[in-house]
Design an enzyme around this catalytic site. Sequence first.
Site, PDB file in Angstrom:
ATOM      1  N   HIS A  45       1.366  -1.101  -0.008  1.00 58.04           N
ATOM      2  CA  HIS A  45       0.004  -0.080   0.234  1.00 58.04           C
ATOM      3  C   HIS A  45       0.664   0.906  -0.137  1.00 58.04           C
ATOM      4  O   HIS A  45       1.745   1.210   0.918  1.00 58.04           O
ATOM      5  CB  HIS A  45      -0.512   0.363   1.365  1.00 58.04           C
TER       6      HIS A  45
ATOM      7  N   GLU B 111      -4.105   2.091  -7.060  1.00 59.81           N
ATOM      8  CA  GLU B 111      -5.012   2.852  -6.414  1.00 59.81           C
ATOM      9  C   GLU B 111      -3.637   4.291  -6.059  1.00 59.81           C
ATOM     10  O   GLU B 111      -2.419   4.209  -5.796  1.00 59.81           O
ATOM     11  CB  GLU B 111      -4.730   2.466  -4.791  1.00 59.81           C
TER      12      GLU B 111
HETATM   13  P1  PGA Z   1     -10.001   5.903   0.948  1.00 53.17           P
HETATM   14  O1  PGA Z   1      -8.375   4.534   1.007  1.00 53.17           O
HETATM   15  O2  PGA Z   1     -11.335   4.944   0.047  1.00 53.17           O
HETATM   16  O3  PGA Z   1     -10.325   5.940   2.231  1.00 53.17           O
HETATM   17  O4  PGA Z   1      -9.838   6.478  -0.183  1.00 53.17           O
HETATM   18  C1  PGA Z   1      -8.605   3.380   0.228  1.00 53.17           C
HETATM   19  C2  PGA Z   1      -6.956   3.048   0.363  1.00 53.17           C
HETATM   20  O5  PGA Z   1      -6.281   3.762   1.124  1.00 53.17           O
HETATM   21  O6  PGA Z   1      -7.004   2.077  -0.171  1.00 53.17           O
END
Ligand code: PGA
Length: 271
Positions: free
Chosen positions: A108, A180
């Site tokens: 992540h 992401e």
């Molecule tokens: P968020 O986080 O939906 O709060 O933007 C997404 C993530 O970090 O997977």
Amino acid sequence: MRWIGTSWKMNKTLAEAREYASGLAAALEKNTRLSTAGAGEGGVQPFVIPPYTALAAVAQELGKNANSEGGVQLGAQNAHWEDAGAWTGEISVPQAMDAGATMIEIGHSERREHFAESDRTVRLKVEAALRHGAMPLLCVGEPAEVRDAGGSAEHILAQARAALEGLADSQRARVLVAYEPIWAIGASGRPAEIHELEEPFAALRAEFGGSTARGAGSGGAGSVAGLLYGGSVNVDNAADLLAMQDVDGLFVGRTAWDLAGFLTLLEIATA
Ligand code: PGA
């Protein structure tokens, strides 16, 4: 198949985790359409990634709905690449699995940025998860400067290649990839426009495949289990994101931190 999941990040006490999980179990009992992983192409697989401290409690509250067909897959937010040893503060894949995880989130952007996660350690962790039969959930994403320079697709392909190149087809088939964009994540992010996501997803699909029969070439040799989108997903943009040809699911933070939000997303995905 579509995947709808949430990481709670560094949130929830044990009591809060139990309340969420027991509510989720009750909702699944009441509405069996919320989790339909066995239903083929249109099926939906929910997953929840609690903090380590709450994994076992969540598994316990979910009971027969934990890691079962028609239930919820559980994950850990990170794991070390070694199985055991002198690694103070770390948790291994076997430990995470012992506590109830069948999925390991890896790479992540918050871990890459704040905890020195590199393509090298991401790769080691993907291999460790696969070695133990857990499903790696590999996160990739570019910062705003890279997007502005037109380099989004190239950036995430390089991250995915570093993590997955050279793996056997049977191993790749057990990996989920979540795209992401860093600029779309969290309270300081802004929701991505659909048109901004099309090229990066098409690039991932072309090289790594995915799960839904909607995408050309998906599910073939060398294909991953699915391509997910994450970053400011909410109940208003979820349907449009899921309608994208190359998106097999959603990986959600804030919106799914309360159960009502998660259930609404599951309803949207199964509608
Ligand atoms: P968020 O986080 O939906 O709060 O933007 C997404 C993530 O970090 O997977």
